[in-house]
Design a protein around this motif. Structure first.
Motif, PDB file in Angstrom:
ATOM      1  N   HIS A  49       0.816  -1.215   0.000  1.00  0.00           N
ATOM      2  CA  HIS A  49       0.000   0.000   0.000  1.00  0.00           C
ATOM      3  C   HIS A  49       0.854   1.272   0.000  1.00  0.00           C
ATOM      4  O   HIS A  49       0.339   2.364  -0.167  1.00  0.00           O
ATOM      5  CB  HIS A  49      -0.995   0.003   1.169  1.00  0.00           C
ATOM      6  N   ASP A  50       2.173   1.121   0.172  1.00  0.00           N
ATOM      7  CA  ASP A  50       3.076   2.267   0.151  1.00  0.00           C
ATOM      8  C   ASP A  50       3.802   2.424  -1.179  1.00  0.00           C
ATOM      9  O   ASP A  50       4.700   3.249  -1.307  1.00  0.00           O
ATOM     10  CB  ASP A  50       4.114   2.136   1.278  1.00  0.00           C
ATOM     11  N   TRP A  51       3.412   1.633  -2.174  1.00  0.00           N
ATOM     12  CA  TRP A  51       4.060   1.684  -3.484  1.00  0.00           C
ATOM     13  C   TRP A  51       2.966   1.779  -4.538  1.00  0.00           C
ATOM     14  O   TRP A  51       2.009   1.014  -4.517  1.00  0.00           O
ATOM     15  CB  TRP A  51       4.876   0.418  -3.695  1.00  0.00           C
ATOM     16  N   ALA A  52       3.112   2.713  -5.455  1.00  0.00           N
ATOM     17  CA  ALA A  52       2.120   2.868  -6.522  1.00  0.00           C
ATOM     18  C   ALA A  52       2.833   3.016  -7.860  1.00  0.00           C
ATOM     19  O   ALA A  52       3.916   3.589  -7.939  1.00  0.00           O
ATOM     20  CB  ALA A  52       1.238   4.087  -6.275  1.00  0.00           C
ATOM     21  N   GLY A  54       1.679   4.062 -11.891  1.00  0.00           N
ATOM     22  CA  GLY A  54       0.601   4.501 -12.757  1.00  0.00           C
ATOM     23  C   GLY A  54      -0.604   4.982 -11.994  1.00  0.00           C
ATOM     24  O   GLY A  54      -1.749   4.886 -12.483  1.00  0.00           O
ATOM     25  N   GLY A  55      -0.405   5.504 -10.799  1.00  0.00           N
ATOM     26  CA  GLY A  55      -1.499   6.033 -10.007  1.00  0.00           C
ATOM     27  C   GLY A  55      -2.304   4.994  -9.243  1.00  0.00           C
ATOM     28  O   GLY A  55      -3.326   5.314  -8.648  1.00  0.00           O
ATOM     29  N   VAL A  56      -1.817   3.745  -9.251  1.00  0.00           N
ATOM     30  CA  VAL A  56      -2.539   2.663  -8.565  1.00  0.00           C
ATOM     31  C   VAL A  56      -1.601   2.004  -7.562  1.00  0.00           C
ATOM     32  O   VAL A  56      -0.487   1.585  -7.914  1.00  0.00           O
ATOM     33  CB  VAL A  56      -3.056   1.604  -9.585  1.00  0.00           C
ATOM     34  N   GLN A  57      -2.051   1.917  -6.314  1.00  0.00           N
ATOM     35  CA  GLN A  57      -1.262   1.246  -5.294  1.00  0.00           C
ATOM     36  C   GLN A  57      -1.212  -0.261  -5.616  1.00  0.00           C
ATOM     37  O   GLN A  57      -2.186  -0.839  -6.102  1.00  0.00           O
ATOM     38  CB  GLN A  57      -1.877   1.445  -3.916  1.00  0.00           C
TER      39      GLN A  57
END
Length: 62
Positions: A49-52, A54-57
Motif C-alpha cells: 500500500h506504500d508503493w504505486a 501509474g497512479g494505482v497502489q
C-alpha cells in the motif's frame, strides 16, 4: 566502498534475498573490482500500500 540500496515490494523469502545479495555483490566485484567485504547492500521491504505505479497502489492490483 560501494553501497547498493534495493527497494522491494514485501514478500520475498530470506532465501530469495540471500541469492539477490550474493548476485549483486558478485556483480559489483566483477564490474568495479571491489572486494566482496567492501560491498554494502541495503534491502528495504516496502508495503504494497506504500508503493504505486501509474497512479494505482500495488495493494489494489489483482
Amino acid at each position: 566502498m560501494p553501497t547498493l540500496r534495493v527497494e522491494l515490494l514485501e514478500g520475498r523469502t530470506l532465501e530469495q534475498k540471500k541469492a539477490l545479495v550474493q548476485a549483486l555483490t558478485q556483480a559489483v566485484v566483477d564490474t568495479l573490482g571491489s572486494k566482496p567485504e567492501a560491498v554494502d547492500i541495503l534491502l528495504f521491504d516496502i508495503k504494497r500500500h506504500d508503493w504505486a505505479t501509474g497512479g494505482v497502489q500495488w495493494s489494489e492490483r489483482k
